[in-house]
Design an enzyme around this catalytic site. Sequence first.
Site, PDB file in Angstrom:
ATOM      1  N   SER A  79       0.827  -1.201   0.000  1.00  0.00           N
ATOM      2  CA  SER A  79       0.000   0.000   0.000  1.00  0.00           C
ATOM      3  C   SER A  79       0.864   1.255   0.000  1.00  0.00           C
ATOM      4  O   SER A  79       1.694   1.431  -0.879  1.00  0.00           O
ATOM      5  CB  SER A  79      -0.947  -0.032   1.203  1.00  0.00           C
ATOM      6  OG  SER A  79      -1.743  -1.184   1.164  1.00  0.00           O
TER       7      SER A  79
ATOM      8  N   LYS B 163     -23.924  15.157   4.938  1.00  0.00           N
ATOM      9  CA  LYS B 163     -22.925  15.163   6.011  1.00  0.00           C
ATOM     10  C   LYS B 163     -22.825  13.795   6.691  1.00  0.00           C
ATOM     11  O   LYS B 163     -21.763  13.428   7.200  1.00  0.00           O
ATOM     12  CB  LYS B 163     -23.280  16.247   7.040  1.00  0.00           C
ATOM     13  CG  LYS B 163     -22.206  16.469   8.091  1.00  0.00           C
ATOM     14  CD  LYS B 163     -20.911  16.917   7.441  1.00  0.00           C
ATOM     15  CE  LYS B 163     -19.831  17.163   8.481  1.00  0.00           C
ATOM     16  NZ  LYS B 163     -18.561  17.551   7.850  1.00  0.00           N
TER      17      LYS B 163
END
Length: 351
Positions: A172, A224
């Site tokens: 990664s 949100k």
Amino acid sequence: MPNWPPDPNKRSDNSANQPTQMPQSSQPSGQEWRLIENTLLASVVEQRRARRWSIFFKLLTFGYILLIFLTLGRGCSSSPTGMDAVDTSAPHLAVVELQGVISNDDVANSYDVNEALRDAFANSNSKAVALDINSPGGSPVQSDEIWQTMRELRKEYPDKKLYAVIGDIGASGAYYIASAADEIYVNPSSLVGSIGVIMPSYNVKGLMDKVGVEDRTITAGEYKDILSLSRPLTDYEENHVEKVLANTHKHFINAVKEGRGDRLKNPEQNKLFSGLFWTGEQSIELGLADKTGSITSLSKQLDLDTVISYSPTDPFQMFMDRFAVQLGAGIGSSVSVDGFLPQEEGNVKMR
């Protein structure tokens, strides 16, 4: 008329009503009572004295440990990488460690790693620089900042090669960084790759309904609560998140392509950017790495007998290592590049 002679086994009424008295000789005298009292008082005094000494020695030990810690801190604070006490006058291989999760709050943070890399390249006696990697990844921002610094230093010092040496794992974000090196060395059993992005998300509304938990979250902004645990994603939200991850994934892919270039073998056919990971031996075949080796074998290959670490020195860690003391866990990343660590809700991870 009373029986005579009297029966010795039969007690008289008067004797039955009278309490048995201790012989006078068995009762402690006043002097003996004072002796017992003095003995008990001496025991109490001794216990108090022992308690005071115990507290004194504990405080003394704590003060001694604190003094050593502060001394180590002052000794290492003058240099960001702790190189003041290291003799770098001989030709050597400069090593910078990248260990653990790559995060602003951890040892493997871009500021400290970049400072160490700059010091390693700037020293005229360092004939080559090696990034010693053992990391599952971490923050994409931190990873990219280290990657950019590595590319800049390679251009600034074209005659000094930069190696990435992967130990147990270089995946990664850690592989993101490794791709900026001139060459990547691996162990045949290293885990390499994991070029992808993930954002975990869970919907536990069914469980909440069963246990009687009601979500009363209040938001300002239509989306949100886009990653709320209490409701599924809408089609629009899912499409938006996929675009965000795809954009982050593109940055990752472009960095690897720029770093590795034509050494990558059939990236699409071999699914190099799919999030899969491989062993070190397989990664060499795929062009993700170049050779098998370690820091030791690299120093021998470069004919450099001296290996010097430029990694930042943590005074607290030095203290822990030197005295083999564990002070407990919990001393000390919301966004991390990682497919091998436990994943937190809403965190972006490359894998």
